[in-house]
Design a protein around this motif. Structure first.
Motif, short mmCIF file in Angstrom:
data_model
loop_
_atom_site.label_atom_id
_atom_site.label_comp_id
_atom_site.label_asym_id
_atom_site.label_seq_id
_atom_site.Cartn_x
_atom_site.Cartn_y
_atom_site.Cartn_z
N ARG A 76 7.08 -21.59 20.58
CA ARG A 76 6.82 -22.05 19.21
C ARG A 76 7.16 -20.99 18.18
O ARG A 76 7.49 -21.30 17.03
CB ARG A 76 5.36 -22.47 19.06
CG ARG A 76 4.99 -23.79 19.71
CD ARG A 76 3.51 -24.05 19.58
NE ARG A 76 2.72 -23.11 20.38
CZ ARG A 76 1.43 -22.83 20.16
NH1 ARG A 76 0.81 -23.37 19.13
NH2 ARG A 76 0.80 -21.98 20.96
N ILE A 77 7.09 -19.73 18.56
CA ILE A 77 7.46 -18.62 17.69
C ILE A 77 8.45 -17.73 18.44
O ILE A 77 8.20 -17.35 19.58
CB ILE A 77 6.22 -17.78 17.29
CG1 ILE A 77 5.24 -18.60 16.47
CG2 ILE A 77 6.64 -16.54 16.51
CD1 ILE A 77 3.93 -17.85 16.15
N LEU A 78 9.57 -17.41 17.79
CA LEU A 78 10.54 -16.51 18.38
C LEU A 78 10.61 -15.17 17.65
O LEU A 78 11.15 -14.20 18.18
CB LEU A 78 11.94 -17.14 18.40
CG LEU A 78 12.11 -18.35 19.32
CD1 LEU A 78 13.53 -18.87 19.25
CD2 LEU A 78 11.73 -18.00 20.75
N ARG A 79 10.11 -15.12 16.43
CA ARG A 79 10.07 -13.89 15.65
C ARG A 79 8.66 -13.76 15.07
O ARG A 79 8.25 -14.57 14.24
CB ARG A 79 11.10 -13.90 14.52
CG ARG A 79 12.54 -14.10 14.97
CD ARG A 79 13.09 -12.89 15.68
NE ARG A 79 14.51 -13.06 16.00
CZ ARG A 79 14.97 -13.63 17.10
NH1 ARG A 79 14.11 -14.10 18.01
NH2 ARG A 79 16.26 -13.74 17.31
N LEU A 80 7.94 -12.73 15.52
CA LEU A 80 6.55 -12.56 15.10
C LEU A 80 6.37 -11.16 14.53
O LEU A 80 6.72 -10.16 15.17
CB LEU A 80 5.61 -12.75 16.29
CG LEU A 80 4.12 -12.50 16.03
CD1 LEU A 80 3.56 -13.50 15.00
CD2 LEU A 80 3.32 -12.57 17.33
N LEU A 81 5.81 -11.09 13.33
CA LEU A 81 5.41 -9.83 12.70
C LEU A 81 3.90 -9.83 12.56
O LEU A 81 3.32 -10.76 11.97
CB LEU A 81 6.06 -9.68 11.32
CG LEU A 81 5.50 -8.56 10.43
CD1 LEU A 81 5.78 -7.19 11.05
CD2 LEU A 81 6.08 -8.65 9.01
N VAL A 82 3.26 -8.81 13.11
CA VAL A 82 1.81 -8.65 12.99
C VAL A 82 1.55 -7.34 12.26
O VAL A 82 1.97 -6.27 12.71
CB VAL A 82 1.12 -8.62 14.37
CG1 VAL A 82 -0.40 -8.51 14.20
CG2 VAL A 82 1.48 -9.87 15.18
N GLY A 245 12.88 -14.81 8.74
CA GLY A 245 12.38 -15.91 9.57
C GLY A 245 11.26 -15.53 10.50
O GLY A 245 11.03 -16.21 11.51
N TYR A 246 10.54 -14.46 10.19
CA TYR A 246 9.42 -14.03 11.02
C TYR A 246 8.13 -14.76 10.62
O TYR A 246 7.85 -14.93 9.43
CB TYR A 246 9.19 -12.53 10.89
CG TYR A 246 10.08 -11.69 11.77
CD1 TYR A 246 9.58 -11.01 12.87
CD2 TYR A 246 11.45 -11.59 11.48
CE1 TYR A 246 10.42 -10.24 13.67
CE2 TYR A 246 12.29 -10.83 12.29
CZ TYR A 246 11.77 -10.16 13.37
OH TYR A 246 12.59 -9.40 14.17
N GLU A 247 7.37 -15.18 11.62
CA GLU A 247 6.00 -15.61 11.38
C GLU A 247 5.18 -14.35 11.11
O GLU A 247 5.26 -13.39 11.87
CB GLU A 247 5.45 -16.35 12.60
CG GLU A 247 4.13 -17.05 12.35
CD GLU A 247 4.28 -18.27 11.48
OE1 GLU A 247 3.58 -18.34 10.45
OE2 GLU A 247 5.11 -19.15 11.82
#
Length: 498
Positions: A76-82, A245-247
């Motif tokens: 569901r997410i391919l690019r994630l920034l935390v 395009g990062y979540e």
């Protein structure tokens, strides 16, 4: 007399007991595997294996992180920034437990990981921890048929399993040649170098130009970036400003209602009141207040609030400074100089030459006694420095900057010769202005810096309130250099004063 047991009866009892133990162990293992269906459950079960002397402390923030990593796992997410404060178990969760969970409980031992950080020591630490987890007693007992490391490909930083899965760790600037299904970027910047334009820009260039090329399949492989904010133009800043395009899962230590984080998987920060803490189970209010005091406004806003500038202005606040009419007896003195490189001309707003005199008393309070400030030719600047030295007296140390290059060294040598008979020290200028000013900001916020009432107070506080975004910072440089000099001298003399 006790009748004798039938022949073989004892062995039968032993065998029955053994089968019951096996059945019980299998039931326990089945329950453990069931609890590990979620990443959060896996971390809770695996925690004693890696941290046997530290009790597991969970909370909604760790659950939120796990839910977003699970969303990466299922595509569901391919690019994630935390963006998250230090101390939230982020490295363990992302670089150790998550890959082990995907290999074992999730049943994806074929996945390949590239983990990276600014520090190779951190990369090695997490690689070793994951290897210790998957090769210990607990993990193989539950998923041993899925994850067996290959003997000839089992090093600290790179190991493979028999299902073609790979975990490789590299420092952030050395990823060329590696490819993976999951690229994990855990703290691409060092706190010590994030204010260096060159070091920070190099990290951003590496991220933009190298990391995306490390994916096995650009359409299906994932990148996870997890970090504390350190600067507006850090890697997270590049991601957010570049619309890549990062979540974005943003988790400040203290809740700010106007910045509530909500993401595409249905998560919304559950806090409702400004100031509510992120992880009170690990960081209660007393600990948070101590961190705010020790870190200072800028570092707190960046690293803990994930907002790399204080919400209400710059690094310094005028209200932190009290006024004094005199200086106590027994102080140490220094006058620090910042020398303008540009001669003033019509239509320009050049820098100032500034000489700031500071005292530090035995109780650890700093007093800014005088600020001399001018724009002039090199000869006029030298005359001002000599006049201030004569007025301050020989007990006052003089700190001169030495700018890079031969011209800077020649200028420092010439001024030192002109100041023969005074306590003069020339120091090469290193580090960013913001980094050098941090200790001064911490002391000012703690109420340890006072201003002697004088006409220069207004211009000084005006410049402070605009730093680091103001047009000039010459007074800030001298403030920081004088305080750092006296702080070092104070530590050296503390034993003698006692």
């Amino acid at each position: 007399m006790t009748p004798a047991l039938p022949k073989g009866f004892g062995q039968a009892l032993d065998e029955l007991a053994r089968k019951r133990r096996i059945a019980t162990a299998r039931a326990i293992d089945a329950e453990a595997r069931d609890r590990c269906r979620t990443l959060y459950g896996f971390i809770r079960e695996a925690w004693p294996v890696l941290e046997p002397s530290t009790p597991f402390v969970g909370g909604w923030v760790l659950q939120a992180l796990c839910e977003h990593l699970e969303a990466v796992s299922d595509g569901r997410i391919l690019r994630l920034l935390v963006t998250i404060p230090p101390g939230m178990m982020k490295s363990l969760a992302v670089s150790v437990f998550w890959p082990a969970w995907e290999w074992g409980p999730l049943g994806r031992p074929d996945l390949r990981y590239l983990t990276t950080s600014f520090s190779e020591a951190n990369v090695t630490r997490d690689a070793v921890k994951m290897r210790r987890l998957v090769t210990g007693d607990w993990y193989p007992r539950l998923w041993g048929d899925r994850v067996i490391l290959v003997g000839d490909q089992n090093a600290k930083l790179r190991y493979e399993n028999t299902r073609s899965g790979v975990r490789e760790g590299r420092s952030f600037g050395s990823t060329t040649g590696a490819r993976a299904d999951r690229v994990i970027v855990d703290d691409p910047h060092s706190v010590d170098t994030a204010e260096s334009d060159a070091a920070r820009d190099a990290a951003v260039v590496t991220f933009r130009e190298a990391i995306v090329d490390r994916l096995n399949n650009p359409a299906a492989s994932a990148i996870v970036v997890i970090m504390q904010r350190l600067h507006e133009r850090d890697v997270a800043g590049a991601i957010l400003s570049g619309d890549m395009g990062y979540e974005h899962l943003n988790l400040p230590m203290e809740f700010e209602a106007d910045r509530r984080c909500s993401t595409s998987i249905g998560f919304s920060d559950p806090r409702t009141e400004d100031g509510e803490l992120l992880f009170p189970e690990r960081f209660p209010i007393r600990t948070v207040e101590a961190l705010k005091r020790d870190k200072g406004a800028y570092a707190w806003a960046s690293q803990y609030q994930q907002r790399p500038a204080p919400r209400d202005g710059g690094l310094f606040k005028p209200e932190w400074f009290e006024y004094a009419t005199h200086i106590p007896e027994g102080c140490s003195f220094v006058r620090a100089w910042d020398l303008a490189a540009t001669v003033p001309t019509a239509g320009r707003n050049p820098d100032w030459t500034v000489g700031l005199k500071m005292a530090r008393c035995r109780q650890g309070i700093f007093y800014i006694q005088h600020v001399a400030r001018m724009r002039g030719t090199p000869m006029e600047v030298q005359r001002l420095i000599l006049d201030m030295a004569a007025a301050d007296g020989r007990a006052c140390r003089i700190e001169l900057p030495q700018d890079p290059g031969q011209a800077g060294k020649a200028q420092a040598d010439a001024l030192t010769r002109a100041l023969a008979g005074y306590r003069v020290k020339t120091t090469p200028v290193t580090g960013s202005k913001l980094t050098r000013a941090q200790p001064a900001a911490v002391q000012a916020q703690a109420g340890n810096v006072k201003l002697v009432v004088a006409a220069w107070n207004t211009a000084f506080l005006d410049e402070l309130s605009r730093f680091p975004s103001g047009a000039h910072d010459d007074q800030i440089d001298t403030f920081a250099d004088a305080l750092n000099t006296l702080a070092g001298e104070y530590r050296n003399n503390l034993a003698a004063w006692a």
